[in-house]
Scaffold this active site. Structure first.
Site, PDB file in Angstrom:
ATOM      1  CD  GLU A  40      51.971  45.019  12.855  1.00 59.29           C
ATOM      2  OE1 GLU A  40      53.005  45.515  13.328  1.00 59.29           O
ATOM      3  OE2 GLU A  40      51.326  45.553  11.922  1.00 59.29           O
ATOM      4  CE  LYS A 114      56.539  46.843  12.270  1.00 58.91           C
ATOM      5  NZ  LYS A 114      55.200  47.439  12.559  1.00 58.91           N
ATOM      6  CB  CYS A 155      53.417  45.758   9.606  1.00 56.74           C
ATOM      7  SG  CYS A 155      52.153  47.016   9.187  1.00 56.74           S
TER       8      CYS A 155
END
Length: 276
Positions: A40, A114, A155
């Site tokens: 990330e 994301k 994440c």
């Protein structure tokens, strides 16, 4: 399939970070990796929205994306850029946290923003409000590759099993979880959650991570957990990179996906239900 996870310790300077990432990428290819993954925010780890606004770029102008696309083409490899912080043209000025799958021709074959924002109070000393600076995505993505379908996550998405079940249900054999995990939550939950997502879906889980104390010249520094992991479809940790930056090589036997799903066919056995 030979795979390489790049464990990085990037600063808040995208230009300086790019040189190190390219070096690791070339090392991975020289060691025979066909598929390389970065963590990330490969381009910039920063806790300052003001600084991010000064150094981040739009996708079409981003130096990290352009350079990594060119290098993937030169090396003839598949590359997952775990994510880049990118400017958007949203009215509220928020950034995108975007992952890219790059093919051996250097083309973007899939991009994923994301979905789940890290808005948490880990402790009185550690609070995060990712949604203040980044706008969430809305679309789950499976990338088609030469080695099978790959489900893209980033994440904090790790904590939402329905997303991973949907990706596996759509055909994914590999799930990617590039991360910049907090040391506190990493020590408590990282290994357990990654193993759980693999067991639930019968997928390989590949999780390249940021690690260590991230240098910053202008604002508060940040520390991340590291421990880039490869987890098999049976839930075994095949590789743990610890907390040292570098190139971590492992070989994936994609036949393990069918083997694990044949032993426990939970995707086939899942049923809709009402309530509670």
């Amino acid at each position: 399939m030979r795979t390489a996870l790049l464990q990085l310790n990037v600063s808040d300077d995208p230009v300086a970070n790019l040189e190190g990432t390219l070096g690791y990428l070339r090392q991975a290819a020289a060691e025979g990796a066909e598929f390389v993954l970065t963590p990330e925010v490969t381009n910039c780890v920063s806790t300052s929205r003001t600084h991010q606004n000064a150094v981040l770029q739009h996708e079409e102008d981003d130096i990290t994306l352009a350079a990594l696309q060119a290098e993937a083409k030169a090396l003839g490899i598949w590359l997952l850029i775990g994510s880049l912080g990118l400017k958007t043209r949203d009215a509220d000025g928020r950034f995108a946290n975007r992952s890219f799958m790059i093919d051996p021709l250097g083309d973007v074959v899939a991009r994923y923003d994301k979905i789940h924002m890290f808005d948490v109070d880990v402790s009185p000393e550690e609070t995060w409000r990712e949604s203040q600076g980044y706008r969430p995505g809305t679309q789950a993505v499976v990338a088609e590759t030469a080695f099978g379908p790959v489900g893209l996550t980033i994440c904090y998405d790790l904590r939402f099993p329905k997303l991973h079940a949907a990706l596996a249900g759509a055909g994914a054999h590999i799930l990617t979880v590039p991360a910049a995990f907090s040391p506190v939550t990493g020590a408590a939950h990282w290994h357990t959650l990654l193993r759980a997502r693999a067991i639930e879906t019968g997928c390989f889980v590949l999780a390249p991570a940021q690690t260590g104390l991230h240098a910053s010249a202008a604002h508060k520094t940040r520390r991340t957990y590291g421990h880039s992991l490869v987890v098999t479809p049976w839930g075994e940790v095949q590789m743990d990179a610890g907390d040292v930056p570098g190139v971590y090589i492992t070989d994936l036997d994609m036949g393990e996906v069918a083997k694990a799903r044949g032993r426990v066919p939970s995707l086939e056995n899942a049923r809709p239900f009402d309530g509670p």
